[in-house]
Design an enzyme around this catalytic site. Structure first.
Site, short mmCIF file in Angstrom:
data_model
loop_
_atom_site.label_atom_id
_atom_site.label_comp_id
_atom_site.label_asym_id
_atom_site.label_seq_id
_atom_site.Cartn_x
_atom_site.Cartn_y
_atom_site.Cartn_z
N SER A 127 0.84 -1.20 0.00
CA SER A 127 0.00 0.00 0.00
C SER A 127 0.88 1.25 0.00
O SER A 127 1.98 1.26 0.57
CB SER A 127 -0.85 -0.03 1.27
OG SER A 127 -1.46 1.20 1.50
N TYR A 152 -2.44 -1.15 10.75
CA TYR A 152 -2.61 -1.68 9.38
C TYR A 152 -1.37 -1.32 8.54
O TYR A 152 -0.77 -2.19 7.91
CB TYR A 152 -3.88 -1.11 8.73
CG TYR A 152 -3.92 -1.40 7.25
CD1 TYR A 152 -4.23 -2.68 6.78
CD2 TYR A 152 -3.59 -0.42 6.31
CE1 TYR A 152 -4.22 -2.97 5.43
CE2 TYR A 152 -3.57 -0.70 4.96
CZ TYR A 152 -3.89 -1.99 4.52
OH TYR A 152 -3.86 -2.27 3.18
N LYS A 156 1.77 -3.77 6.87
CA LYS A 156 2.21 -3.83 5.47
C LYS A 156 3.72 -3.57 5.39
O LYS A 156 4.45 -4.22 4.65
CB LYS A 156 1.47 -2.78 4.62
CG LYS A 156 0.01 -3.11 4.39
CD LYS A 156 -0.14 -4.30 3.45
CE LYS A 156 -1.57 -4.77 3.34
NZ LYS A 156 -1.72 -6.06 2.68
P1 NAD Z 1 -10.88 -7.45 0.87
O1 NAD Z 1 -11.16 -7.44 2.32
O2 NAD Z 1 -12.03 -7.29 -0.06
O3 NAD Z 1 -10.11 -8.80 0.47
C1 NAD Z 1 -9.27 -9.48 1.37
C2 NAD Z 1 -9.70 -10.94 1.33
O4 NAD Z 1 -8.88 -11.69 2.23
C3 NAD Z 1 -11.15 -11.17 1.76
O5 NAD Z 1 -11.79 -11.95 0.78
C4 NAD Z 1 -11.04 -11.91 3.08
O6 NAD Z 1 -12.13 -12.79 3.30
C5 NAD Z 1 -9.71 -12.63 2.91
N1 NAD Z 1 -9.04 -12.93 4.17
C6 NAD Z 1 -8.87 -12.13 5.26
N2 NAD Z 1 -8.18 -12.77 6.20
C7 NAD Z 1 -7.86 -14.00 5.70
C8 NAD Z 1 -7.16 -15.13 6.20
N3 NAD Z 1 -6.63 -15.11 7.42
N4 NAD Z 1 -7.03 -16.22 5.42
C9 NAD Z 1 -7.58 -16.26 4.19
N5 NAD Z 1 -8.28 -15.22 3.67
C10 NAD Z 1 -8.41 -14.11 4.41
O7 NAD Z 1 -9.77 -6.35 0.58
P2 NAD Z 1 -9.24 -5.78 -0.80
O8 NAD Z 1 -9.63 -4.36 -0.87
O9 NAD Z 1 -9.58 -6.69 -1.90
O10 NAD Z 1 -7.67 -5.79 -0.50
C11 NAD Z 1 -6.86 -6.87 -0.92
C12 NAD Z 1 -5.45 -6.62 -0.43
O11 NAD Z 1 -4.97 -5.39 -0.94
C13 NAD Z 1 -5.32 -6.53 1.09
O12 NAD Z 1 -4.11 -7.14 1.48
C14 NAD Z 1 -5.24 -5.03 1.34
O13 NAD Z 1 -4.55 -4.72 2.51
C15 NAD Z 1 -4.50 -4.58 0.11
N6 NAD Z 1 -4.74 -3.17 -0.23
C16 NAD Z 1 -6.04 -2.76 -0.42
C17 NAD Z 1 -6.29 -1.42 -0.73
C18 NAD Z 1 -7.69 -0.92 -0.90
O14 NAD Z 1 -7.90 0.29 -0.85
N7 NAD Z 1 -8.69 -1.79 -1.11
C19 NAD Z 1 -5.22 -0.53 -0.86
C20 NAD Z 1 -3.92 -1.00 -0.67
C21 NAD Z 1 -3.70 -2.33 -0.36
C1 WQD Z 2 -10.17 9.05 0.90
C2 WQD Z 2 -10.48 10.47 1.30
C3 WQD Z 2 -10.97 10.79 3.63
C4 WQD Z 2 -14.66 8.54 3.75
C5 WQD Z 2 -7.36 4.09 2.80
C6 WQD Z 2 -6.27 3.48 3.63
C7 WQD Z 2 -5.13 3.08 2.74
C8 WQD Z 2 -5.62 2.20 1.60
C9 WQD Z 2 -6.76 2.81 0.86
C10 WQD Z 2 -5.50 -0.12 2.12
C11 WQD Z 2 -9.84 10.87 2.63
C12 WQD Z 2 -12.16 11.13 2.77
C13 WQD Z 2 -13.49 9.15 3.31
C14 WQD Z 2 -15.75 9.37 4.13
C15 WQD Z 2 -14.44 11.30 3.60
N1 WQD Z 2 -6.14 0.95 2.07
N2 WQD Z 2 -13.40 10.50 3.24
N3 WQD Z 2 -15.59 10.71 4.02
O1 WQD Z 2 -7.79 7.06 3.61
O2 WQD Z 2 -6.83 7.54 1.31
O3 WQD Z 2 -6.85 5.25 2.15
O4 WQD Z 2 -7.79 3.18 1.79
O5 WQD Z 2 -4.33 -0.26 1.99
O6 WQD Z 2 -4.18 2.44 3.53
O7 WQD Z 2 -5.83 4.42 4.59
O8 WQD Z 2 -8.97 6.27 1.49
O9 WQD Z 2 -11.31 6.18 0.75
O10 WQD Z 2 -10.81 6.09 3.23
O11 WQD Z 2 -10.45 8.21 2.00
O12 WQD Z 2 -14.36 12.54 3.54
O13 WQD Z 2 -16.80 8.88 4.55
O14 WQD Z 2 -11.89 10.59 1.49
O15 WQD Z 2 -10.86 11.72 4.68
O16 WQD Z 2 -9.45 12.18 2.52
P1 WQD Z 2 -7.58 6.64 2.22
P2 WQD Z 2 -10.46 6.62 1.88
#
Ligand code: NAD
Ligand code: WQD
Length: 352
Positions: A127, A152, A156
């Site tokens: 991330s 979190y 990572k």
């Molecule tokens: P998500 O929660 O939709 O997907 C994660 C999946 O992992 C889920 O299906 C959940 O059931 C499964 N899971 C959780 N714990 C588990 C375990 N112990 N064993 C097996 N399965 C398990 O999340 P996502 O948005 O699809 O994110 C996927 C990955 O990308 C995550 O590692 C997240 O941290 C990373 N990531 C997401 C974002 C974002 O904004 N969505 C941003 C940066 C990084």
């Molecule tokens: C975006 C902007 C909020 C909700 C997060 C994690 C990051 C990554 C992606 C996994 C911010 C604003 C949000 C709301 C708002 N996840 N906001 N009202 O915070 O950039 O990133 O998700 O790795 O680690 O921190 O994304 O979508 O939560 O927020 O005003 O109800 O929207 O303040 O400025 P963020 P977000």
């Protein structure tokens, strides 16, 4: 020729399900391991429906070594894309042990099982949060990891460090760290998308639920940031672009060592710009009110993704309007997400 088999951990989740579809369409076989803590198996049925081919689903936990050993003995896995984990920032503050257990211990258990099975090719979901609050924008992969703002982010960062050390300790390993910016959007069919449980933490699903009438209004956290309109700026990218980035990253695994890529669109969009664009495209009002800043939010960041362009041949191709139109199609056609089908069981399911 036999198709290469990819293990996708967390493949029933938001990004993992879209990536599984892209992999099937690119000719890979896909094995999904997911414990369904934050996903529905229905997502995989939709993947199969769109792809016209099947996914092998194993309901199990990445922390369960016996389950992993069985999986690697049953399947000739070419590489692993590791999405599984917990991702809610605020929850990580109240339940840090769960986050370290799943994200860190789970990743280490997975790597041990991979190493024992001789499968040393891994793509890891990292991330942009690992750059920390002091990094100048745009973020570039050459910048060091910074201090993290919550468990979190720390989880990572810790896994990144462990994978870096692992790839240095054993030349069989090739590891790609993909640092995502803000993934949004949905598959253009309207059959798949993000299905957050409970109140969404993230901006895009919250706005979509307001526009569809499931929530009253958006709370905009902070309007006094040093940005053009006072609201936070982020780099949003389409989940299909992000998924395609994973398929490209698999190609990089033929070179041993550690490879790090930002996956972002390289453009900043403010919260108010997002609200305006969503209302315009959905033709629905998105009422909002301002509230104080949310703890831990940074004013503005976006990616320098040139390295991914040069080395992976990857670029975010879909613009903001497409991200919103696809989200809106998914939201309208599935106002309750996958939940109506949450108890559906696939015949191909096996359990660890
Ligand atoms: P998500 O929660 O939709 O997907 C994660 C999946 O992992 C889920 O299906 C959940 O059931 C499964 N899971 C959780 N714990 C588990 C375990 N112990 N064993 C097996 N399965 C398990 O999340 P996502 O948005 O699809 O994110 C996927 C990955 O990308 C995550 O590692 C997240 O941290 C990373 N990531 C997401 C974002 C974002 O904004 N969505 C941003 C940066 C990084
Ligand atoms: C975006 C902007 C909020 C909700 C997060 C994690 C990051 C990554 C992606 C996994 C911010 C604003 C949000 C709301 C708002 N996840 N906001 N009202 O915070 O950039 O990133 O998700 O790795 O680690 O921190 O994304 O979508 O939560 O927020 O005003 O109800 O929207 O303040 O400025 P963020 P977000």
């Amino acid at each position: 020729m036999q198709k290469a088999k990819i293990l996708v951990t967390g493949g029933a989740g938001y990004i993992g399900s879209h990536a599984s579809l892209v992999l099937l369409e690119a000719g890979y076989e896909v094995v999904v391991l997911d414990n369904l803590t934050n996903a529905s198996q229905e997502a995989l049925q939709r993947v199969e429906q769109i792809a016209g081919s099947s996914v092998t689903f194993i309901q199990g936990d990445i922390r369960d070594r016996a389950c992993l050993d069985l999986l690697f003995s049953d399947h000739d896995i070419h590489a692993v894309i590791h999405f599984a984990g917990l991702k809610a920032v605020s929850e990580s503050v109240t339940q840090p042990l769960s986050y370290y257990d799943t994200n860190v211990c789970g990743s280490l258990t997975l790597c041990r099982a991979m190493q024992a099975a001789g499968v040393c090719r891994l793509v890891f979901s990292s991330s942009a949060t690992v750059y920390g609050p002091d990094a100048p924008v745009p973020y570039h992969e050459s910048m060091p990891r910074g201090r993290t703002a919550n468990p979190y982010g720390t989880s990572k960062s810790m896994v990144e460090q462990a994978l870096e050390d692992l790839s240095q300790s054993d030349e069989r390993w090739s590891v790609v760290l993909l640092r995502y910016f803000n993934p949004i959007g949905a598959h253009p069919s309207g059959l798949m998308g993000e299905d957050p449980q409970g109140v969404p933490n993230n901006l895009m699903p919250y706005i979509a639920q307001v526009a569809v009438g499931r929530r009253e209004e958006l709370t905009v956290f902070g309007n006094d940031y040093a940005t053009a309109d006072g609201t936070c700026v982020r780099d949003y990218l389409h989940v299909m672009d992000l998924s395609e980035g994973h398929a490209k990253a698999l190609g990089r695994l033929s070179t041993p060592g550690l490879h790090i890529y930002n996956l972002g669109a390289g453009k900043g969009v403010s919260v108010l710009q997002m609200v305006e664009a969503f209302a315009r495209i959905s033709e629905r009002p998105v009422p909002y009110h301002f509230a104080p800043r949310r703890d831990g939010d940074l004013a503005a960041f976006w990616a320098d993704s040139q390295k991914a362009e040069q080395e992976l041949g990857w670029q975010a191709r879909r613009g903001l309007d497409e991200m919103i139109a696809d989200t809106w199609r998914w939201q309208c056609r599935n106002p309750q997400g996958y939940s109506t089908d949450i108890h559906t069981k696939s015949q191909r399911t096996s359990k660890c």
